[in-house]
Design a protein around this motif. Structure first.
Motif, PDB file in Angstrom:
ATOM      1  N   LEU A 171      -3.887  -1.516   6.895  1.00  0.00           N
ATOM      2  CA  LEU A 171      -4.159  -2.038   8.236  1.00  0.00           C
ATOM      3  C   LEU A 171      -4.983  -1.056   9.054  1.00  0.00           C
ATOM      4  N   THR A 172      -4.688   0.214   8.933  1.00  0.00           N
ATOM      5  CA  THR A 172      -5.473   1.246   9.605  1.00  0.00           C
ATOM      6  C   THR A 172      -5.962   2.232   8.549  1.00  0.00           C
ATOM      7  N   VAL A 173      -7.275   2.463   8.523  1.00  0.00           N
ATOM      8  CA  VAL A 173      -7.892   3.250   7.462  1.00  0.00           C
ATOM      9  C   VAL A 173      -8.377   4.591   7.999  1.00  0.00           C
ATOM     10  N   PRO A 174      -7.893   5.702   7.478  1.00  0.00           N
ATOM     11  CA  PRO A 174      -8.492   6.990   7.840  1.00  0.00           C
ATOM     12  C   PRO A 174      -9.880   7.093   7.211  1.00  0.00           C
ATOM     13  N   HIS A 234       0.870  -1.179   0.000  1.00  0.00           N
ATOM     14  CA  HIS A 234       0.000   0.000   0.000  1.00  0.00           C
ATOM     15  C   HIS A 234       0.904   1.226   0.000  1.00  0.00           C
ATOM     16  N   PRO A 235       1.380   1.661  -1.180  1.00  0.00           N
ATOM     17  CA  PRO A 235       2.336   2.777  -1.235  1.00  0.00           C
ATOM     18  C   PRO A 235       1.830   4.044  -0.554  1.00  0.00           C
ATOM     19  N   LYS A 236       0.539   4.309  -0.651  1.00  0.00           N
ATOM     20  CA  LYS A 236      -0.021   5.521  -0.072  1.00  0.00           C
ATOM     21  C   LYS A 236       0.123   5.546   1.445  1.00  0.00           C
ATOM     22  N   TYR A 237       0.064   4.352   2.066  1.00  0.00           N
ATOM     23  CA  TYR A 237       0.134   4.262   3.525  1.00  0.00           C
ATOM     24  C   TYR A 237       1.450   3.657   4.007  1.00  0.00           C
ATOM     25  N   ASN A 238       2.369   3.396   3.058  1.00  0.00           N
ATOM     26  CA  ASN A 238       3.675   2.841   3.397  1.00  0.00           C
ATOM     27  C   ASN A 238       3.525   1.532   4.186  1.00  0.00           C
ATOM     28  N   GLU A 239       2.667   0.636   3.700  1.00  0.00           N
ATOM     29  CA  GLU A 239       2.424  -0.639   4.366  1.00  0.00           C
ATOM     30  C   GLU A 239       2.651  -1.788   3.390  1.00  0.00           C
ATOM     31  N   GLN A 240       3.049  -2.932   3.938  1.00  0.00           N
ATOM     32  CA  GLN A 240       3.164  -4.126   3.123  1.00  0.00           C
ATOM     33  C   GLN A 240       2.929  -5.362   3.976  1.00  0.00           C
ATOM     34  N   SER A 241       2.452  -6.432   3.323  1.00  0.00           N
ATOM     35  CA  SER A 241       2.212  -7.716   3.979  1.00  0.00           C
ATOM     36  C   SER A 241       2.731  -8.813   3.062  1.00  0.00           C
ATOM     37  N   ILE A 272     -11.714  -4.613  10.397  1.00  0.00           N
ATOM     38  CA  ILE A 272     -11.115  -3.409   9.821  1.00  0.00           C
ATOM     39  C   ILE A 272     -10.843  -2.437  10.961  1.00  0.00           C
ATOM     40  N   PHE A 273      -9.693  -1.813  10.951  1.00  0.00           N
ATOM     41  CA  PHE A 273      -9.358  -0.815  11.959  1.00  0.00           C
ATOM     42  C   PHE A 273      -9.339   0.564  11.298  1.00  0.00           C
ATOM     43  N   GLY A 274     -10.296   1.385  11.682  1.00  0.00           N
ATOM     44  CA  GLY A 274     -10.393   2.722  11.121  1.00  0.00           C
ATOM     45  C   GLY A 274     -10.281   3.778  12.200  1.00  0.00           C
ATOM     46  N   TYR A 275      -9.961   4.996  11.793  1.00  0.00           N
ATOM     47  CA  TYR A 275      -9.884   6.101  12.749  1.00  0.00           C
ATOM     48  C   TYR A 275     -10.379   7.379  12.068  1.00  0.00           C
ATOM     49  N   VAL A 276     -10.935   8.271  12.866  1.00  0.00           N
ATOM     50  CA  VAL A 276     -11.475   9.513  12.335  1.00  0.00           C
ATOM     51  C   VAL A 276     -11.362  10.590  13.400  1.00  0.00           C
ATOM     52  N   GLY A 277     -11.077  11.817  12.967  1.00  0.00           N
ATOM     53  CA  GLY A 277     -10.963  12.943  13.895  1.00  0.00           C
ATOM     54  C   GLY A 277     -12.218  13.794  13.872  1.00  0.00           C
ATOM     55  N   SER A 323      -0.574  -2.401  14.906  1.00  0.00           N
ATOM     56  CA  SER A 323      -0.124  -3.674  15.480  1.00  0.00           C
ATOM     57  C   SER A 323      -1.314  -4.559  15.826  1.00  0.00           C
ATOM     58  N   ALA A 324      -2.370  -3.956  16.392  1.00  0.00           N
ATOM     59  CA  ALA A 324      -3.572  -4.731  16.719  1.00  0.00           C
ATOM     60  C   ALA A 324      -4.232  -5.252  15.456  1.00  0.00           C
ATOM     61  N   ALA A 325      -4.229  -4.462  14.395  1.00  0.00           N
ATOM     62  CA  ALA A 325      -4.849  -4.873  13.138  1.00  0.00           C
ATOM     63  C   ALA A 325      -4.122  -6.062  12.525  1.00  0.00           C
ATOM     64  N   THR A 326      -2.808  -6.110  12.666  1.00  0.00           N
ATOM     65  CA  THR A 326      -2.025  -7.221  12.125  1.00  0.00           C
ATOM     66  C   THR A 326      -2.459  -8.552  12.715  1.00  0.00           C
TER      67      THR A 326
END
Length: 444
Positions: free
Chosen positions: A250-253, A221-228, A300-305, A291-294
């Protein structure tokens, strides 16, 4: 001497076949050449719409309204993108239609806000939800003319493929993997991800992408700098689960762009609500959530402000006095669950607090709640056009006027007292005011 027989005219089948083929080819070419193919954005109307989506294999149509400010800002971006997309080996055409004037196709394709873009692939529509900046739009649309699987023969080919794919889609690279293993899934998920198979690569690539044996399927996921990394088994539901779960980071805004992707997924959403998702404490919390999402890929682990999307957050009974950060589990629809006693996070060992929350959620120690009704205004605003809002307001106003007149007619005693108090002068004044009244222009 034999009498010569008259010659009979026999049609020549090959010549007839060739003529018929040329006629059909010329007809098809005429349908394409009816529209410009030089990178100009084509202006459509109700009459030309169907011919356009039939003439082009891929055509992006912008349903716009002349009075819409967002539409005016989008127009020059489409003009720039159209020039680039027309030069592709498999060109993509961009067209637009004034949906406020030509309502036939706006109604057919359920256009309820402006601008709305739909991509027609061989006449079949799908909603375009990608970026609207010209450069990013071009990258996004290239996905639809790319092959199901790309074959990479060197380290540089791997890097070039990742650069070409951009950041808007997840990227799957099968290192030492037979393409037949993922061919069917690559076709099924083509609109959502890039797929490739690397046949020749070095140990440096293995280190760079953090896998130590082959075959391996790497998700980026280049946009989020993640890989599995997935080592198998490369069959059935195991492989598809990995691809499906890695459509999202892993974590979605949670924002207007990711909300549809999250809701389309079948998994429940562990939603973390913070005051400002960009401040230092929130960014630290997101790393802990990753880490919890892994370890919990079934969620799905999401977050919002609150600062970023207050209208959405209000639906979960969040006010200015609410303690934050807050954890809950949302079904993606109208219900969510809270774990009483574990839904709020403090600054001490947030990893353990999140683990306790998940443990109690899985044990069923939750309370189910409905999303608040008033907060749905935010969703309504995003789903209906401003004209619909005006129409609703107008209807309500008319009903109120009718109700007021009805009440006046039903209370003649009140009207008689009022007439007596005003006297003759008031009646005369009323008549004169009626004479002076002149209807104004409806447009004003």
């Amino acid at each position: 001497m034999a009498t010569p027989q008259p010659r009979r005219w026999i049609p020549y089948p090959p010549l007839i076949s060739v003529c018929a083929s040329l006629w059909w080819l010329s007809a098809a070419a005429a349908s394409v050449h009816e529209f410009p193919t030089d990178g100009t954005v084509i202006e459509l109307d109700d009459a030309s719409f169907e011919r356009a989506i039939s003439a082009f294999d891929l055509i992006l149509v912008d349903f716009y309204a002349p009075w819409c400010g967002h539409c005016k800002r989008l127009a020059p971006e489409l003009d720039k993108a159209a020039q680039v997309l027309a030069q592709l080996n498999d060109p993509i055409t961009i067209a637009k239609i004034n949906a406020d004037k030509y309502t036939k196709h706006a109604a057919k394709y359920e256009i309820d806000g402006y601008p709305t873009m739909k991509l027609f692939m061989h006449g079949v529509p799908m909603e375009y939800t990608g970026p609207r900046n010209a450069e990013l739009l071009v990258r996004f649309l290239k996905k639809f003319v790319a092959p199901d699987i790309s074959f990479l023969e060197s380290d540089s080919a791997v890097q070039n493929f990742i650069d070409m794919a951009g950041a808007n889609f997840p990227v799957f690279i099968g290192f030492g993997l037979n393409e037949s293993v993922i061919l069917e899934l690559a076709h099924e998920y083509k609109k959502k991800a890039w797929f490739s198979v690397a046949k020749d690569f070095s140990e440096e690539i293995m280190v760079a992408y953090d896998f130590d044996k082959v075959p391996a399927l790497v998700s980026l996921h280049p946009k989020y700098n993640e890989q599995s990394v997935f080592y198998g088994p490369f069959e059935g539901e195991f492989l598809e689960d990995f691809i499906r779960q890695n459509q999202l980071p892993l974590t979605v805004p949670i924002n207007s762009e990711t909300l549809k992707l999250v809701k389309d997924d079948e998994r429940k959403i562990v939603l973390t609500i913070v005051e400002d998702e960009l401040d230092e404490n929130s960014l630290k919390l997101v790393r802990i959530l990753r880490s919890a999402a892994t370890a919990n890929r079934d969620l799905i682990f999401g977050y919002v402000g609150v600062k970023q999307w207050g209208e959405f957050v209000d639906a979960f009974d969040i006010s200015k006095r609410s303690k934050l950060p807050k954890l809950l589990v949302w079904d993606g629809k109208e219900e969510y669950h809270i774990v009483v006693g574990s839904e709020y996070l403090d600054d001490n060992d947030q990893g353990s607090q999140i683990s306790r929350f998940l443990e109690e959620y899985r044990e069923g120690k939750t309370i189910k709640r409905e999303m608040d009704g008033p907060s749905l205004i935010g969703f309504i605003n995003s789903l209906i056009s401003i004209r619909t809002v005006y129409l609703i307001v107008f209807i309500v106003a008319v009903l109120m006027v009718i109700q007021n007149f009805s009440q006046t007619e039903e209370n003649p005693q009140f009207r008689g007292i009022q007439d007596g108090a005003e006297g003759t002068d008031a009646s005369t004044s009323h008549i004169e005011s009626c004479r002076d009244y002149q209807p104004v222009n409806k447009e004003d």
